[in-house]
Design a protein around this motif. Sequence first.
Motif, PDB file in Angstrom:
ATOM      1  N   LYS A 230      37.893  31.837  31.234  1.00 32.31           N
ATOM      2  CA  LYS A 230      37.831  32.707  30.185  1.00 32.31           C
ATOM      3  C   LYS A 230      37.434  34.571  30.913  1.00 32.31           C
ATOM      4  O   LYS A 230      38.036  35.652  30.920  1.00 32.31           O
ATOM      5  CB  LYS A 230      37.098  32.868  28.899  1.00 32.31           C
TER       6      LYS A 230
ATOM      7  N   LEU B  91      40.404  36.029  33.655  1.00 37.50           N
ATOM      8  CA  LEU B  91      41.204  36.720  32.737  1.00 37.50           C
ATOM      9  C   LEU B  91      40.702  37.342  31.881  1.00 37.50           C
ATOM     10  O   LEU B  91      41.219  38.072  31.070  1.00 37.50           O
ATOM     11  CB  LEU B  91      41.583  35.908  31.875  1.00 37.50           C
TER      12      LEU B  91
ATOM     13  N   THR C  72      42.278  41.588  31.499  1.00 42.01           N
ATOM     14  CA  THR C  72      43.363  41.160  30.788  1.00 42.01           C
ATOM     15  C   THR C  72      42.864  41.650  29.474  1.00 42.01           C
ATOM     16  O   THR C  72      43.494  42.132  28.187  1.00 42.01           O
ATOM     17  CB  THR C  72      44.108  39.833  31.148  1.00 42.01           C
TER      18      THR C  72
ATOM     19  N   ALA D 224      49.954  42.916  32.200  1.00 42.05           N
ATOM     20  CA  ALA D 224      48.969  42.227  32.584  1.00 42.05           C
ATOM     21  C   ALA D 224      50.312  41.249  33.331  1.00 42.05           C
ATOM     22  O   ALA D 224      49.779  39.534  33.365  1.00 42.05           O
ATOM     23  CB  ALA D 224      48.290  41.655  31.042  1.00 42.05           C
TER      24      ALA D 224
ATOM     25  N   LEU E  94      42.899  31.537  39.189  1.00 34.87           N
ATOM     26  CA  LEU E  94      43.067  32.617  37.976  1.00 34.87           C
ATOM     27  C   LEU E  94      41.256  33.012  38.030  1.00 34.87           C
ATOM     28  O   LEU E  94      40.441  32.454  36.060  1.00 34.87           O
ATOM     29  CB  LEU E  94      43.312  32.052  36.881  1.00 34.87           C
TER      30      LEU E  94
ATOM     31  N   LYS F 180      45.927  38.831  36.811  1.00 40.47           N
ATOM     32  CA  LYS F 180      45.755  38.965  35.426  1.00 40.47           C
ATOM     33  C   LYS F 180      46.581  38.098  33.959  1.00 40.47           C
ATOM     34  O   LYS F 180      46.072  38.463  33.010  1.00 40.47           O
ATOM     35  CB  LYS F 180      47.083  39.957  35.258  1.00 40.47           C
ATOM     36  N   GLY F 181      47.229  37.082  34.646  1.00 43.19           N
ATOM     37  CA  GLY F 181      47.837  35.781  33.460  1.00 43.19           C
ATOM     38  C   GLY F 181      49.218  36.015  33.130  1.00 43.19           C
ATOM     39  O   GLY F 181      49.313  34.950  32.724  1.00 43.19           O
TER      40      GLY F 181
ATOM     41  N   LEU G  53      43.863  34.370  27.682  1.00 42.24           N
ATOM     42  CA  LEU G  53      43.853  35.144  27.750  1.00 42.24           C
ATOM     43  C   LEU G  53      43.656  36.680  26.738  1.00 42.24           C
ATOM     44  O   LEU G  53      43.520  37.835  26.880  1.00 42.24           O
ATOM     45  CB  LEU G  53      45.081  35.162  27.371  1.00 42.24           C
TER      46      LEU G  53
END
Length: 339
Positions: free
Chosen positions: A50, A53, A56, A84, A293, A298-299, A337
């Motif tokens: 979390k 990301l 984003t 994203a 990540l 941005k995922g 996300l």
Amino acid sequence: MFSFFRKKSPIATPGDATALPTVTPTAIPEPTQTAAEPPAPRQGWLDKLKAGLRKTASSIATVFTGTQIDDALYEELETALLMADTGVKATEHLLADLKRRVKDNKTTDPMAVKVLLAGAITDLLAPLQKSLLIGEHKPTVIMVAGVNGAGKTTSIGKLTRHLANGGATVLLAAADTFRAAAREQLAVWADRNTVEIITQAGGDPAAVSFDAVSAGKARGRDVVLVDTAGRLPTQLHLMEELKKIKRVVQKADPSGPHEVLLVIDGNTGQNALTQVKAFDDALGLTGLIITKLDGTAKGGVICAIARERPVPIYFIGVGEKLEDLETFDASEFAQALLN
């Protein structure tokens, strides 16, 4: 058969369902199908995901701070998704699905639309959620590819730990003979995980792979992990070398390689999708490992992969530590996300 997913079930091979040890909770955590609290080790990993990301999530969250659901909201959401790295096709799919969900649920609260979006993303990513199965073949030959800098060799070290924790015996093949110190880097991971490694100074990558598969069969290993040289999909001569490795592996074991994994850097945006397409066309990918990540990633590119080239994602990584590689869960990723 070994199942490296989230089920805490006994590991078994065909014909012997009880002789092997059970999987530890840290190696294969419970699934997080609902909002129930996951086990502590995975919860810590989810917090890192979390955090990785967060940019984003914050960008998308601002879309739902208005007071009404209108065209302006959907236009802002479209922009946020494109920013994203979700890609045009996946963005169009998600918006159409979201509008249908809003209509079906008669939703009037913009914040409730965010919940519906999480469901749409989860459904889009669900086909990518797949178990890595070990045991149908002995050894299971896993060929790992990826461009330089994607974290390929590090991911192999982490994957080795997952397999070993699950009770599988692993043999590493140092077939990345092009990059300086690649063999030494893999040897460090072999030492950390207390597994054997097949290596040759300046050896031909295909020959090293052949020797490793042959040794894995002779020594009764459950898994042979082949670390191939990093390369760009535009380097056609090196891509041909990958194809050669695959052909030679098949000479050592006609049924192999049983898994062809691509490691991609989550920070590379839409270029990650380009890599997936190129390597899949050349090798026939069976799975992905998505790394890094935990920074500027941005995922959204995972949504693009799901829409345009749905190769299963076995693992995603959020850091350099061994425990920072975890199995992919569509619902967890959608929640991270959107945070």
